[in-house]
Enzyme design. Sequence first.
Site, PDB file in Angstrom:
ATOM      1  N   TRP A 176       1.411  -6.839  25.706  1.00 27.79           N
ATOM      2  CA  TRP A 176       1.913  -7.369  24.437  1.00 27.79           C
ATOM      3  C   TRP A 176       3.280  -8.002  24.588  1.00 27.79           C
ATOM      4  O   TRP A 176       4.151  -7.467  25.258  1.00 27.79           O
ATOM      5  CB  TRP A 176       2.058  -6.228  23.418  1.00 27.79           C
ATOM      6  N   LYS A 178      -0.883 -11.584  23.294  1.00 28.78           N
ATOM      7  CA  LYS A 178      -1.316 -10.769  24.418  1.00 28.78           C
ATOM      8  C   LYS A 178      -1.379 -11.622  25.662  1.00 28.78           C
ATOM      9  O   LYS A 178      -2.249 -12.461  25.799  1.00 28.78           O
ATOM     10  CB  LYS A 178      -2.675 -10.133  24.111  1.00 28.78           C
ATOM     11  N   GLU A 199       0.811  -1.224   0.000  1.00 28.84           N
ATOM     12  CA  GLU A 199       0.000   0.000   0.000  1.00 28.84           C
ATOM     13  C   GLU A 199       0.841   1.269   0.000  1.00 28.84           C
ATOM     14  O   GLU A 199       0.326   2.358  -0.209  1.00 28.84           O
ATOM     15  CB  GLU A 199      -0.916   0.018   1.233  1.00 28.84           C
TER      16      GLU A 199
HETATM   17  P1  ADP Z   1       1.564  -9.038   2.372  1.00 29.05           P
HETATM   18  O1  ADP Z   1       2.010  -9.388   3.761  1.00 29.05           O
HETATM   19  O2  ADP Z   1       0.104  -9.064   2.188  1.00 29.05           O
HETATM   20  O3  ADP Z   1       2.379  -9.723   1.354  1.00 29.05           O
HETATM   21  P2  ADP Z   1       3.165  -6.752   1.960  1.00 29.05           P
HETATM   22  O4  ADP Z   1       4.111  -7.531   1.156  1.00 29.05           O
HETATM   23  O5  ADP Z   1       2.777  -5.423   1.522  1.00 29.05           O
HETATM   24  O6  ADP Z   1       1.858  -7.513   2.179  1.00 29.05           O
HETATM   25  O7  ADP Z   1       3.747  -6.754   3.420  1.00 29.05           O
HETATM   26  C1  ADP Z   1       3.757  -5.654   4.236  1.00 29.05           C
HETATM   27  C2  ADP Z   1       4.011  -6.105   5.633  1.00 29.05           C
HETATM   28  O8  ADP Z   1       5.215  -6.842   5.741  1.00 29.05           O
HETATM   29  C3  ADP Z   1       4.202  -4.969   6.578  1.00 29.05           C
HETATM   30  O9  ADP Z   1       2.956  -4.426   6.976  1.00 29.05           O
HETATM   31  C4  ADP Z   1       4.938  -5.642   7.728  1.00 29.05           C
HETATM   32  O10 ADP Z   1       4.061  -6.353   8.580  1.00 29.05           O
HETATM   33  C5  ADP Z   1       5.792  -6.640   7.018  1.00 29.05           C
HETATM   34  N1  ADP Z   1       7.160  -6.136   6.862  1.00 29.05           N
HETATM   35  C6  ADP Z   1       7.705  -5.554   5.791  1.00 29.05           C
HETATM   36  N2  ADP Z   1       8.994  -5.253   6.012  1.00 29.05           N
HETATM   37  C7  ADP Z   1       9.282  -5.651   7.278  1.00 29.05           C
HETATM   38  C8  ADP Z   1      10.441  -5.621   8.117  1.00 29.05           C
HETATM   39  N3  ADP Z   1      11.612  -5.148   7.698  1.00 29.05           N
HETATM   40  N4  ADP Z   1      10.322  -6.117   9.361  1.00 29.05           N
HETATM   41  C9  ADP Z   1       9.160  -6.610   9.818  1.00 29.05           C
HETATM   42  N5  ADP Z   1       8.051  -6.685   9.083  1.00 29.05           N
HETATM   43  C10 ADP Z   1       8.099  -6.211   7.829  1.00 29.05           C
END
Ligand code: ADP
Length: 537
Positions: A439, A434, A326
């Site tokens: 958390w 939780k 997004e």
């Molecule tokens: P999907 O999970 O639906 O494939 P995206 O590829 O857009 O969607 O993923 C976005 C999500 O990935 C973020 O909202 C976050 O939760 C996670 N994410 C992305 N980069 C990182 C990171 N460096 N560390 C932890 N989580 C991450």
Amino acid sequence: MQQPLLISSLLRHAERHHPEQQIVSRRVEGDIHRYTFRDMAGRVRQLANALNVLGIHHGDRVATLAWNGYRHMELYYAVSGSGAVLHTLNPRLHPDQVVWIADHAEDEVLFFDLTFLPLIEAIAPRVKTIKAFVALTDRSRMPASSAVPNLLCYEDLLDRQPDHFDWPTFDENTASSLCYTSGTTGHPKGALYSHRSTMLHTYAVALPDAMNVSARDVILPVVPMFHVNAWGLPYAACMTGARLVFPGPFLDGKNLHELFEAEGVTMSAGVPTVWQGLLAHVEANNLKFSTMRRTVIGGSACPPAMMATFQDRYDVAVLHAWGMTEISPLGTVCTLKPQQQGLPAAQRLAIQAKQGRAVYGVDLKIVDDEGRELPHDGKAAGELMVRGPWIISQYFKGDGGQVLVDGWFPTGDVATIDPEGFMQITDRSKDVIKSGGEWIGSIDLENIAMAHPAVAMAACIAAPHPKWDERPLLVVVKKPGAQVSRTDLISFYEGRIAKWWTPDDVVFVDAIPLGATGKMQKNKLREQFREHRLPGI
Ligand code: ADP
């Protein structure tokens, strides 16, 4: 100053100012293909003419099912440059999902790599709007598949077209590309990017404290072009004149390492799971990286143990980055501030475990359950909200209704932000554990487990507990041949984390399910261990 920001200008720039710069691709066929930005620009214009012949109009969606390669790159520029919308489909999804997404996007034509012919055969009779399927190959390799109606040959289409085409000028807010979120919950939703958002995002990606892309770089994007535009690298390469090396479908450690060495790759980018395979290969064969200087790791949290291996053993700097479909996707990159550079290694690594600072253009805040802003003290954790010129304000076709809250996009991630502005994801809100109303950050627990020499992969999920509601359960895949017990792992947490965060139990599995973008599917694990009885209950 009134000139609109259009993707075609990137191609024009690369052709005029870096005509001899190379794009190298390992093709589906297995061989290596090389050409220059000048060659590419000519073929992109031929393709733009071919799209015209196929009846593609301004705003129409053109789909791809393709690996990282030069023909996919040509589609990136021809489709968007001519005013149509590039829709990159994710081939790792189930055919039912691909059909659903292609119908929802109302794709008109689908270009595909030959690897995906079985998938094309499965979906062709079912999709409603696709009127032609174009195989990304030449005549001699065309499949004789009768199951696919209106099957065309890419090189034939191009051959018939002249290589002059005047790139149209239009409003920079015109849609340029479309990417669906993986839909781990509910139906996938489309994020529609514009020329303007893509161009501004590209400037930001290339900045020194972001991915630091320059004409002196040789970039090998492992992150797929079918997932959030390979984090913007295909655009940043044209903007800066960097050399590109595309790995095609060959993403195993051996093939990647060979390509890194043969082509003098200086920078790469991908999700942690890919680097695990690469590092395992490099370690097992006592290899090194002779030209690679840095790699961007994001998409999931990069375990500090992996960073330490890259940096200390192989002299490859890790740039931890965070983003999401997004938000185009780049939000933050972890590059140190000057006063942090001289810190002891352990402290630097602790900073690098964070997802980093906002790149200019992205504004961050964290809020509590009532939407009240929380302090940037590195301790308070709340939902991460973002805003900026490459962040969607609604999903494609308005799905899901109003998404912004007072102009901010709620990411669904839980994070802290420290006084220096470094953001750290502690969890996805749906993965949060939780315990007694407090958390527990599953990513921290996973990072610790990953530092144990016997652990190949670790996921921490919530298991039901009568007193505390939920307690952490660690699910572990061992490295081949490695021995480690439940008690070994639990005692490994001693002194590394607050005692009450220690996982109550450890289960060993052969594999952890991964989603279409290489992320651990914790919802599946939670389902699998729904009935798990923690010890002592
Ligand atoms: P999907 O999970 O639906 O494939 P995206 O590829 O857009 O969607 O993923 C976005 C999500 O990935 C973020 O909202 C976050 O939760 C996670 N994410 C992305 N980069 C990182 C990171 N460096 N560390 C932890 N989580 C991450």
